[in-house]
Design a protein around this motif. Structure first.
Motif, short mmCIF file in Angstrom:
data_model
loop_
_atom_site.label_atom_id
_atom_site.label_comp_id
_atom_site.label_asym_id
_atom_site.label_seq_id
_atom_site.Cartn_x
_atom_site.Cartn_y
_atom_site.Cartn_z
N ILE A 1 -29.86 9.65 14.30
CA ILE A 1 -29.40 8.69 15.31
C ILE A 1 -29.99 9.09 16.65
O ILE A 1 -29.68 10.15 17.20
CB ILE A 1 -27.86 8.61 15.38
N GLY A 2 -30.89 8.25 17.14
CA GLY A 2 -31.50 8.48 18.44
C GLY A 2 -30.89 7.55 19.47
O GLY A 2 -29.99 6.76 19.14
N PRO A 3 -31.38 7.62 20.70
CA PRO A 3 -30.79 6.79 21.77
C PRO A 3 -30.76 5.29 21.46
O PRO A 3 -29.79 4.62 21.80
CB PRO A 3 -31.70 7.09 22.97
N ILE A 4 -31.81 4.78 20.79
CA ILE A 4 -31.84 3.33 20.57
C ILE A 4 -30.84 2.92 19.49
O ILE A 4 -30.10 1.95 19.65
CB ILE A 4 -33.27 2.86 20.23
N SER A 5 -30.79 3.70 18.40
CA SER A 5 -29.80 3.32 17.37
C SER A 5 -28.38 3.60 17.86
O SER A 5 -27.44 2.86 17.54
CB SER A 5 -30.08 3.99 16.03
N PHE A 6 -28.22 4.64 18.70
CA PHE A 6 -26.91 4.91 19.31
C PHE A 6 -26.41 3.67 20.05
O PHE A 6 -25.29 3.20 19.85
CB PHE A 6 -27.05 6.09 20.28
N LYS A 7 -27.33 3.12 20.87
CA LYS A 7 -26.98 1.95 21.67
C LYS A 7 -26.65 0.76 20.78
O LYS A 7 -25.64 0.06 20.97
CB LYS A 7 -28.18 1.63 22.56
N GLY A 8 -27.48 0.55 19.74
CA GLY A 8 -27.26 -0.57 18.84
C GLY A 8 -25.94 -0.45 18.09
O GLY A 8 -25.18 -1.42 17.97
N LEU A 9 -25.64 0.76 17.61
CA LEU A 9 -24.40 0.98 16.86
C LEU A 9 -23.18 0.80 17.76
O LEU A 9 -22.17 0.23 17.35
CB LEU A 9 -24.40 2.40 16.25
N LEU A 10 -23.31 1.30 19.01
CA LEU A 10 -22.19 1.17 19.93
C LEU A 10 -21.92 -0.31 20.21
O LEU A 10 -20.77 -0.75 20.27
CB LEU A 10 -22.51 1.90 21.24
N GLU A 11 -23.01 -1.07 20.37
CA GLU A 11 -22.84 -2.49 20.65
C GLU A 11 -22.26 -3.23 19.45
O GLU A 11 -21.40 -4.10 19.59
CB GLU A 11 -24.17 -3.12 21.07
N SER A 12 -22.71 -2.85 18.24
CA SER A 12 -22.24 -3.60 17.08
C SER A 12 -20.82 -3.19 16.67
O SER A 12 -20.09 -3.98 16.08
CB SER A 12 -23.21 -3.43 15.90
N HIS A 13 -20.41 -1.96 16.99
CA HIS A 13 -19.08 -1.50 16.56
C HIS A 13 -18.07 -1.38 17.70
O HIS A 13 -16.90 -1.12 17.45
CB HIS A 13 -19.19 -0.16 15.83
N GLY A 14 -18.53 -1.47 18.94
CA GLY A 14 -17.58 -1.50 20.06
C GLY A 14 -17.33 -0.16 20.72
O GLY A 14 -17.11 -0.10 21.93
N SER A 15 -17.35 0.94 19.94
CA SER A 15 -17.11 2.26 20.54
C SER A 15 -17.71 3.32 19.63
O SER A 15 -17.95 3.08 18.44
CB SER A 15 -15.61 2.53 20.71
#
Lengths: 385, 385
Positions: A25-39
């Motif tokens: 999990i890098g910065p881009i997938s971190f951002k995507g996962l946070l956006e898709s899951h909320g937190s």
């Protein structure tokens, strides 16, 4: 992400740390996962399911490891700053692969001033070191924070000249493994008025692949980058390209073509970098940018890739079905050349949100490569991993 | 002017020499007078009347002086080449102030090859001299003739490196007064395969004002000019501006900003000169121009003035009538800023031919100043002369 300026609770920040320390999990997938899951907490809870669907391990870091990291940070009085918090520099937050968490050792003050990077050859000439020294002092005296990579040569000259002003050293390894070790004292000196920052785990020992990642932070913090003595195919040229991709000003000092240490910088000048002779040339380029919001990245064909990739896991062959129709559709329209998100939306017939979700899954399962500016390409099994 | 390639008779050439050696007649008025009167002989016959109307001396040179010049030329086996003759370089003929006659000492062969100028600091650094040496040899080996000004430093390095290939040295004084005298042997060596050329009378001793005139020939012969180590406000920067005015490629070698000998060349690079690191960068810029006709001069606001002016004669005050209505009309529309011919035609209401004739008279009577690109301005009595 949090809204600008709002601080994370300690608990939230720990969840962020837990998630970003997850292999794969890098910065881009971190951002995507946070956006898709909320937190981050919600992502962590869904992680077994995400791992199952992507066919990858995605193992959370051990609690003991995290505790050691937090203790070591506390021992240095270092702290984590999260993207979106008031202390996180807006210039860096503007880049696509902004580190979710920055470990900051020292004073945060210089991060709130306009920043300029000075980087160059490790085996710099005496003339190059002197130029870096003069340039750095003058820029610091003009109110800019000088950012560099704590390397030998030009980096060291730029930091040393501005220790009393407050300078920012971005390191490729963790704060617990300053490289080169000869610069441990310089790093300590820097923290009195400035700071040493890292996105890596505290005990991480930097390897070659970490330096381009470090360089994106050096340029990402800065309104512009000054290159002094960069040989052909040197790390400074990577910083130069990242600066352009991030929409930052690219400047270079001219030097005699008879010294190969100027090959790279002179080439940049031929290709349109701003030639700088003294600090006032840099100020002329950067002063109009101070106080403006960070510019959007330029549409440059990117060459570098920053996601941490799990080296042990071979990516699935591109022909194999993912079991998900959206992902299969994207694989069918993707190729080895990076393409932009809106092209993918057009070519796949899926809407932007479904494309992003499918890309996130493909990214986690190691099927695609993220480039700067939202560009992605397909990874092939035969590709060196 | 003669049609391209046709030779002048000895008698015609002597008339040309007589006319261009007249004080107060420079290349531009020479050309205008020849066009308005048909031949140099006709101008010479009309000279008393032209002098009377312009209120200036316009004295023909003494026959004894001309004879001495011809004898001295013969003693060196040097010859005059007239603009329009086959041996006169087309690149030089294309500039507005092309010398009607060039005194050529040595071999004409290098003048028929594509030419490139290499000029720079007289007090060049060892690094700069070495760069000039390597650059000149490589360009000569690639089939270009290297042109320079026989000065100390960079010029000397460029000539010395290409003596065996055939190089062209343009001097500011006459062929009988090689300056600096330490380069007399170099000049002789050059003539074995290349040539030394001058537009000035054989015994002319160059003064400061002659060097910008010499520089226009250096750049005028060349498809492009390479500047190596030019300090701020140096003669090489004059050559650089002339090259741009003449529509030639301007190139410069980068150098450390800590050496003031690079101030001028780095400034040129900031302003858009092509950065050259080695001969192949120069070849990349110039090869596409070889075999093409010389480009027309660019519309650059000119800063320099090449007409030989008679220092003893004070120009008439601008308010005094010339006695000629066309000239008065032009004086009324002219000012201290250079304006183009077609603007004068528009502003005066006169046709182009009458404007040209009136300007010729005004030029001869010292009332106007000629700039490059057909631009003229009014001279004021109070102006330093």
């Amino acid at each position: 992400m949090t809204s600008s300026g709002s601080a994370l609770s300690d608990e939230e920040k720990l969840d962020w740390l837990r998630l970003i320390r997850c292999d794969g999990i890098g910065p881009i997938s971190f951002k995507g996962l946070l956006e898709s899951h909320g937190s981050a907490r919600a992502v962590i809870e869904a992680l077994p399911e995400i791992a199952r669907r992507s066919g990858r391990a995605l193992k959370l870091p051990s609690e003991a490891g995290l505790r050691r990291e937090l203790q070591a940070m506390a021992a240095l009085s270092a702290r984590f700053v999260a993207v979106g918090e008031a202390d996180y520099p807006l210039s860096l937050a503007a880049i696509e692969s902004a580190p979710p968490l920055l470990a900051v050792w020292g004073s945060l003050a210089p991060l709130s001033r306009p920043m300029v990077a000075i980087v160059g050859a490790r085996n710099a000439s005496a003339l190059g070191r002197r130029f870096a020294t003069v340039m750095a002092s003058e820029l610091a005296n003009a109110g800019f924070t000088v950012v560099s990579g704590l390397a030998r040569g030009i980096d060291e000259a730029a930091h040393s000249a501005t220790v009393s002003n407050g300078t920012v050293a971005v390191v490729g390894g963790g704060l617990g493994h300053i490289y080169p070790s000869q610069h441990e004292q310089l790093a300590k000196d820097i923290t009195a008025t400035g700071c040493v920052i890292s996105e890596m785990p505290f005990e991480w020992v930097a390897t070659a692949r970490d330096f381009p990642k470090r360089n994106r932070i050096v340029s990402g913090l800065s309104l512009g980058v000054v290159i002094i003595e960069a040989a052909a195919r040197s790390g400074s040229l990577i910083t130069a390209r990242l600066a352009l991709e991030q929409g930052r000003e690219l400047m270079a000092a001219p030097g005699s073509p008879l010294d190969p240490r100027n090959d790279g910088s002179n080439k940049l000048l031929r290709e349109g970098a701003i030639l700088v002779r003294h600090a006032s040339d840099v100020l002329e380029a950067l002063t109009p940018l101070v106080e403006r919001p960070a510019p959007p990245p330029r549409p440059v064909q990117p060459r570098f890739e920053f996601e941490t990739r799990e080296p042990e896991t071979a990516p699935a062959p591109p022909s194999a079905s993912t079991g998900d129709p959206d992902q299969d559709r994207l694989i069918a329209v993707l190729g080895p050349s990076p393409v932009a998100m809106d092209e993918l939306v057009r070519a796949s017939g899926l809407d932007a949100r479904r494309v992003q979700l499918a890309l996130l899954e493909l990214d986690l399962s190691g099927r695609i490569e993220r480039h700067g500016n939202g560009m992605v390409s397909l990874l092939y099994a035969g590709r060196p991993n």
